[in-house]
Design a protein around this motif. Structure first.
Motif, PDB file in Angstrom:
ATOM      1  N   LEU A  45       5.953  60.729 -11.643  1.00  0.00           N
ATOM      2  CA  LEU A  45       6.173  61.742 -12.762  1.00  0.00           C
ATOM      3  C   LEU A  45       5.590  63.145 -12.675  1.00  0.00           C
ATOM      4  O   LEU A  45       4.417  63.091 -12.388  1.00  0.00           O
ATOM      5  CB  LEU A  45       5.744  61.139 -14.138  1.00  0.00           C
ATOM      6  N   HIS A  46       6.417  64.089 -12.817  1.00  0.00           N
ATOM      7  CA  HIS A  46       5.795  65.476 -12.720  1.00  0.00           C
ATOM      8  C   HIS A  46       6.256  66.432 -13.896  1.00  0.00           C
ATOM      9  O   HIS A  46       7.276  66.204 -14.325  1.00  0.00           O
ATOM     10  CB  HIS A  46       6.589  66.117 -11.516  1.00  0.00           C
ATOM     11  N   VAL A  47       4.838  66.500 -14.547  1.00  0.00           N
ATOM     12  CA  VAL A  47       5.257  67.294 -15.779  1.00  0.00           C
ATOM     13  C   VAL A  47       4.493  68.749 -15.513  1.00  0.00           C
ATOM     14  O   VAL A  47       3.559  68.975 -14.894  1.00  0.00           O
ATOM     15  CB  VAL A  47       4.058  66.402 -16.958  1.00  0.00           C
ATOM     16  N   LYS A  48       4.997  69.614 -16.160  1.00  0.00           N
ATOM     17  CA  LYS A  48       4.893  70.982 -16.079  1.00  0.00           C
ATOM     18  C   LYS A  48       5.093  71.856 -17.356  1.00  0.00           C
ATOM     19  O   LYS A  48       5.958  71.403 -18.197  1.00  0.00           O
ATOM     20  CB  LYS A  48       5.469  71.730 -15.120  1.00  0.00           C
ATOM     21  N   TYR A  49       4.081  72.561 -17.972  1.00  0.00           N
ATOM     22  CA  TYR A  49       4.225  73.382 -19.077  1.00  0.00           C
ATOM     23  C   TYR A  49       3.762  74.790 -18.910  1.00  0.00           C
ATOM     24  O   TYR A  49       2.797  75.156 -18.525  1.00  0.00           O
ATOM     25  CB  TYR A  49       3.526  72.744 -20.205  1.00  0.00           C
ATOM     26  N   THR A  50       4.558  75.660 -19.166  1.00  0.00           N
ATOM     27  CA  THR A  50       4.173  77.079 -19.352  1.00  0.00           C
ATOM     28  C   THR A  50       4.680  77.627 -20.665  1.00  0.00           C
ATOM     29  O   THR A  50       3.956  77.540 -21.637  1.00  0.00           O
ATOM     30  CB  THR A  50       4.984  77.957 -18.065  1.00  0.00           C
ATOM     31  N   ASP A  51       5.915  77.985 -20.724  1.00  0.00           N
ATOM     32  CA  ASP A  51       6.565  78.145 -21.823  1.00  0.00           C
ATOM     33  C   ASP A  51       7.314  77.218 -22.546  1.00  0.00           C
ATOM     34  O   ASP A  51       7.588  77.184 -23.879  1.00  0.00           O
ATOM     35  CB  ASP A  51       7.583  79.644 -21.888  1.00  0.00           C
ATOM     36  N   GLN A  52       7.887  76.111 -21.785  1.00  0.00           N
ATOM     37  CA  GLN A  52       8.528  75.274 -22.201  1.00  0.00           C
ATOM     38  C   GLN A  52       7.997  73.810 -21.198  1.00  0.00           C
ATOM     39  O   GLN A  52       7.458  74.054 -20.130  1.00  0.00           O
ATOM     40  CB  GLN A  52       9.825  75.294 -21.948  1.00  0.00           C
TER      41      GLN A  52
END
Length: 245
Positions: A45-52
């Protein structure tokens, strides 16, 4: 001569039985490996958050984006069917009165054991969940976790206070993760950057890669369900149907 033939027949029968048993064991191991080995391959599982927020799942060569979900094609609206006319109140027959319902299982349990019984059930549930966490330890791994916070502010004193509160909230949590869960050494990092100019905006960036082995997750979940069923659900049912204290 007949004794010799009987001896040879017995040996051949014994060899045939042994070969059949070996073939049955090999067939069972093949089916077991075919069903179980794919579950030993971890999901990533790869989770990423910047603006979304973005969430991707990968298993072998298969990839799928979960969040944000891809827009589905809208189906054409079907024409609504004409609703049948409702009967008038005079034509509607009167419904018979429902008999009094017996008290619910929760009510009977509270009458039998009181608040102390609910506290005991809660304690048993917490113990089972703690053991469930230990069972997940082998199948759960944080491969990479990165958190970056850009903290601007005009007042240095207020900014320093915000920096201290944010550090006290983030770093102990990351320390708990690295001590209670499997993590790759040096791959869990957090950076808080104070900006005393106050000319930029607050910015948060987060990314994490987590691998989960389905076989370990399924095994730990089954063990948890068995523990909850025997230690919590069964006790709840027996106490609810016992005599009131």
């Amino acid at each position: 001569m007949k004794a010799l033939l009987k001896n040879i027949a017995r040996k051949l029968l014994f060899v045939a039985i042994v070969l059949a048993g070996v073939l049955a064991v090999l067939l069972f191991l093949g089916i077991y490996a075919l069903l179980f080995l794919p579950l030993c391959i971890p999901f990533v599982l790869h989770v990423k958050y910047t603006d979304q927020l973005y969430l991707h799942v990968r298993w072998l060569f298969l990839r799928r984006q979960i969040v944000p979900a891809k827009a589905k094609k809208k189906k054409k609206d079907k024409p609504e069917k004409a609703k049948p006319e409702e009967p008038s109140p005079e034509e509607t027959p009167a419904e018979p009165e429902a008999p009094d319902k017996p008290p619910s299982l929760l009510k009977r349990y509270y009458d039998a054991r009181g608040l102390r019984g609910f506290i005991e059930l809660l304690r048993r549930t917490v113990v089972a969940l703690k053991k469930f966490r230990h069972g997940l330890w082998l199948g759960f791994c944080i491969r990479q976790l990165s958190l970056r916070v850009h903290l601007p502010g005009d007042d240095p004193a207020a900014l320093a206070e915000q920096y201290g509160k944010l550090s006290a909230a983030i770093f102990p949590s990351l320390g708990w993760l690295t001590t209670h869960l499997r993590t790759r050494r040096g791959k869990v990092r957090a950076h808080i950057t104070p900006d005393f100019t106050g000319q930029s905006e607050r910015e948060i960036k987060f990314s994490a890669t987590v691998s989960v082995i389905p076989a370990m997750l399924i095994t730990a979940t089954l063990v948890l369900l068995i523990r909850l069923g025997l230690r919590v659900a069964l006790k709840f049912y027996i106490d609810a149907n016992s005599q009131t204290d």
